[in-house]
Motif scaffolding. Structure first.
Motif, PDB file in Angstrom:
ATOM      1  N   ILE A   1      10.685  -4.411   7.669  1.00 51.18           N
ATOM      2  CA  ILE A   1       9.816  -3.656   8.539  1.00 51.18           C
ATOM      3  C   ILE A   1       8.615  -3.781   8.224  1.00 51.18           C
ATOM      4  CG2 ILE A   1      11.889  -1.832   8.806  1.00 51.18           C
ATOM      5  CD1 ILE A   1      10.147  -0.177   6.589  1.00 51.18           C
ATOM      6  N   GLU A   2       7.586  -3.525   9.058  1.00 55.33           N
ATOM      7  CA  GLU A   2       6.453  -3.685   8.899  1.00 55.33           C
ATOM      8  C   GLU A   2       5.500  -2.440   9.274  1.00 55.33           C
ATOM      9  OE1 GLU A   2       3.900  -7.312  10.409  1.00 55.33           O
ATOM     10  OE2 GLU A   2       3.558  -5.969  11.708  1.00 55.33           O
ATOM     11  N   LEU A   3       4.783  -2.148   8.586  1.00 56.44           N
ATOM     12  CA  LEU A   3       4.059  -0.749   8.749  1.00 56.44           C
ATOM     13  C   LEU A   3       2.647  -1.084   8.709  1.00 56.44           C
ATOM     14  CD1 LEU A   3       6.044   1.770   6.294  1.00 56.44           C
ATOM     15  CD2 LEU A   3       6.056   1.463   8.894  1.00 56.44           C
ATOM     16  N   SER A   4       1.583  -0.510   9.462  1.00 53.07           N
ATOM     17  CA  SER A   4       0.518  -0.580   9.291  1.00 53.07           C
ATOM     18  C   SER A   4      -0.064   0.412   8.453  1.00 53.07           C
ATOM     19  CB  SER A   4      -0.102  -0.247  10.775  1.00 53.07           C
ATOM     20  OG  SER A   4      -0.105   1.138  11.020  1.00 53.07           O
ATOM     21  N   PHE A   5      -1.535   0.051   8.044  1.00 50.37           N
ATOM     22  CA  PHE A   5      -2.248   0.886   6.991  1.00 50.37           C
ATOM     23  C   PHE A   5      -2.011   2.426   7.385  1.00 50.37           C
ATOM     24  CE2 PHE A   5      -4.833  -2.228   4.363  1.00 50.37           C
ATOM     25  CZ  PHE A   5      -3.602  -3.209   3.931  1.00 50.37           C
ATOM     26  N   ASN A   6      -2.364   2.604   8.882  1.00 50.45           N
ATOM     27  CA  ASN A   6      -2.563   3.690   9.472  1.00 50.45           C
ATOM     28  C   ASN A   6      -1.046   4.520   9.475  1.00 50.45           C
ATOM     29  OD1 ASN A   6      -5.160   3.779  10.110  1.00 50.45           O
ATOM     30  ND2 ASN A   6      -4.859   2.898  12.152  1.00 50.45           N
ATOM     31  N   GLN A   7      -0.132   3.927   9.581  1.00 51.83           N
ATOM     32  CA  GLN A   7       1.213   4.491   9.420  1.00 51.83           C
ATOM     33  C   GLN A   7       1.385   4.808   8.189  1.00 51.83           C
ATOM     34  OE1 GLN A   7       3.359   1.043  11.106  1.00 51.83           O
ATOM     35  NE2 GLN A   7       4.264   2.405  12.407  1.00 51.83           N
ATOM     36  N   ILE A   8       1.087   4.202   7.074  1.00 51.81           N
ATOM     37  CA  ILE A   8       1.034   4.634   5.644  1.00 51.81           C
ATOM     38  C   ILE A   8       0.255   5.920   5.386  1.00 51.81           C
ATOM     39  CG2 ILE A   8       0.694   3.803   3.343  1.00 51.81           C
ATOM     40  CD1 ILE A   8       1.586   1.037   4.360  1.00 51.81           C
ATOM     41  N   LYS A   9      -0.860   5.756   5.840  1.00 52.34           N
ATOM     42  CA  LYS A   9      -1.582   7.050   5.851  1.00 52.34           C
ATOM     43  C   LYS A   9      -1.192   8.120   6.426  1.00 52.34           C
ATOM     44  CE  LYS A   9      -6.165   8.869   6.857  1.00 52.34           C
ATOM     45  NZ  LYS A   9      -7.244   8.812   7.919  1.00 52.34           N
ATOM     46  N   ASN A  10      -0.642   8.054   7.468  1.00 52.36           N
ATOM     47  CA  ASN A  10       0.263   9.212   8.045  1.00 52.36           C
ATOM     48  C   ASN A  10       1.487   9.703   7.341  1.00 52.36           C
ATOM     49  OD1 ASN A  10      -1.556   9.243  10.354  1.00 52.36           O
ATOM     50  ND2 ASN A  10      -0.260   7.949  11.437  1.00 52.36           N
TER      51      ASN A  10
ATOM     52  N   VAL B   1       8.000  -5.366  -1.672  1.00 52.46           N
ATOM     53  CA  VAL B   1       6.795  -5.524  -0.662  1.00 52.46           C
ATOM     54  C   VAL B   1       6.986  -7.082  -0.484  1.00 52.46           C
ATOM     55  CG1 VAL B   1       4.375  -5.743  -0.490  1.00 52.46           C
ATOM     56  CG2 VAL B   1       5.414  -3.592  -1.457  1.00 52.46           C
ATOM     57  N   GLY B   2       7.197  -7.355   0.911  1.00 51.87           N
ATOM     58  CA  GLY B   2       7.395  -8.807   1.209  1.00 51.87           C
ATOM     59  C   GLY B   2       5.823  -9.568   1.094  1.00 51.87           C
ATOM     60  N   LYS B   3       5.070  -9.042   2.036  1.00 47.74           N
ATOM     61  CA  LYS B   3       3.685  -9.616   2.409  1.00 47.74           C
ATOM     62  C   LYS B   3       2.735  -8.568   2.611  1.00 47.74           C
ATOM     63  CE  LYS B   3       1.521 -13.095   4.835  1.00 47.74           C
ATOM     64  NZ  LYS B   3       1.753 -14.499   5.848  1.00 47.74           N
ATOM     65  N   ILE B   4       1.492  -8.502   1.987  1.00 47.97           N
ATOM     66  CA  ILE B   4       0.540  -7.667   2.456  1.00 47.97           C
ATOM     67  C   ILE B   4      -0.610  -8.552   3.310  1.00 47.97           C
ATOM     68  CG2 ILE B   4      -1.501  -6.328   1.726  1.00 47.97           C
ATOM     69  CD1 ILE B   4       0.099  -6.089  -0.854  1.00 47.97           C
ATOM     70  N   LYS B   5      -0.773  -8.054   4.691  1.00 51.11           N
ATOM     71  CA  LYS B   5      -1.543  -8.686   5.714  1.00 51.11           C
ATOM     72  C   LYS B   5      -2.754  -7.920   5.586  1.00 51.11           C
ATOM     73  CE  LYS B   5       1.663 -10.341   9.128  1.00 51.11           C
ATOM     74  NZ  LYS B   5       2.187 -10.078  10.300  1.00 51.11           N
TER      75      LYS B   5
ATOM     76  N   LYS C   1      -4.395  -5.254   8.334  1.00 53.02           N
ATOM     77  CA  LYS C   1      -3.913  -3.985   7.800  1.00 53.02           C
ATOM     78  C   LYS C   1      -2.453  -3.518   7.954  1.00 53.02           C
ATOM     79  CE  LYS C   1      -8.945  -2.797   8.281  1.00 53.02           C
ATOM     80  NZ  LYS C   1      -9.682  -1.756   8.668  1.00 53.02           N
ATOM     81  N   LYS C   2      -1.710  -4.679   7.624  1.00 48.00           N
ATOM     82  CA  LYS C   2      -0.268  -4.257   7.816  1.00 48.00           C
ATOM     83  C   LYS C   2       0.665  -4.674   6.501  1.00 48.00           C
ATOM     84  CE  LYS C   2       0.166  -4.507  12.782  1.00 48.00           C
ATOM     85  NZ  LYS C   2       0.859  -5.324  13.810  1.00 48.00           N
ATOM     86  N   ILE C   3       1.659  -4.213   6.223  1.00 53.43           N
ATOM     87  CA  ILE C   3       2.587  -4.543   5.098  1.00 53.43           C
ATOM     88  C   ILE C   3       3.929  -4.693   5.600  1.00 53.43           C
ATOM     89  CG2 ILE C   3       3.396  -4.032   2.754  1.00 53.43           C
ATOM     90  CD1 ILE C   3       0.914  -2.114   2.414  1.00 53.43           C
ATOM     91  N   ILE C   4       4.796  -5.728   4.997  1.00 52.35           N
ATOM     92  CA  ILE C   4       5.951  -6.064   5.285  1.00 52.35           C
ATOM     93  C   ILE C   4       6.896  -5.734   4.170  1.00 52.35           C
ATOM     94  CG2 ILE C   4       7.649  -7.884   5.983  1.00 52.35           C
ATOM     95  CD1 ILE C   4       5.416  -9.429   7.202  1.00 52.35           C
ATOM     96  N   PHE C   5       7.856  -4.612   4.499  1.00 55.34           N
ATOM     97  CA  PHE C   5       8.624  -4.169   3.430  1.00 55.34           C
ATOM     98  C   PHE C   5       9.954  -5.213   3.498  1.00 55.34           C
ATOM     99  CE2 PHE C   5       5.435  -1.102   3.894  1.00 55.34           C
ATOM    100  CZ  PHE C   5       5.150  -0.704   2.494  1.00 55.34           C
ATOM    101  N   GLU C   6      10.910  -5.330   2.745  1.00 59.03           N
ATOM    102  CA  GLU C   6      11.928  -6.027   2.683  1.00 59.03           C
ATOM    103  C   GLU C   6      13.180  -5.386   1.868  1.00 59.03           C
ATOM    104  OE1 GLU C   6      11.511 -10.040   1.437  1.00 59.03           O
ATOM    105  OE2 GLU C   6       9.886 -10.589   2.991  1.00 59.03           O
ATOM    106  N   LYS C   7      14.278  -5.332   2.665  1.00 67.65           N
ATOM    107  CA  LYS C   7      15.425  -4.852   1.662  1.00 67.65           C
ATOM    108  C   LYS C   7      15.874  -5.901   0.842  1.00 67.65           C
ATOM    109  CE  LYS C   7      18.404  -2.768   4.270  1.00 67.65           C
ATOM    110  NZ  LYS C   7      19.657  -2.451   5.025  1.00 67.65           N
ATOM    111  N   ILE C   8      16.293  -5.548  -0.549  1.00 62.90           N
ATOM    112  CA  ILE C   8      16.575  -6.378  -1.661  1.00 62.90           C
ATOM    113  C   ILE C   8      18.048  -6.710  -1.523  1.00 62.90           C
ATOM    114  CG2 ILE C   8      17.022  -6.991  -4.098  1.00 62.90           C
ATOM    115  CD1 ILE C   8      14.602  -4.905  -4.376  1.00 62.90           C
TER     116      ILE C   8
END
Length: 74
Positions: free
Chosen positions: A23-32, A56-60, A64-71
């Motif tokens: 999943i990819e979340l923006s910094f704004n989504q994380i702030k919310n 955390v897969g990748k920080i863009k 201003k987005k972060i990709i999270f991955e299932k292990i």
């Protein structure tokens, strides 16, 4: 209690609802989700996410987005 615990719970909920591998979340989504802006401490706290079965897969920074991955525990 971890500063990012609400975010980890939010991420866990999204993964369970969507059944996606990433999943990819923006910094704004994380702030919310956390009620504060993501900051440099995220780099320290991100290892806590492993306890929930994700990483955390990748920080863009540019986007201003972060990709999270299932292990995968195969």
């Amino acid at each position: 209690m971890s500063k990012y615990k609400d975010l980890w719970i939010y991420i866990d909920l999204i993964f369970k609802q969507t059944n996606k591998e990433k999943i990819e979340l923006s910094f704004n989504q994380i702030k919310n989700a956390t009620n504060f802006k993501i900051d440099h401490s995220f780099l320290t706290y991100k290892k806590e996410l492993l306890d929930y079965g994700y990483k955390v897969g990748k920080i863009k920074l540019k986007d201003k987005k972060i990709i999270f991955e299932k292990i995968n525990n195969d």
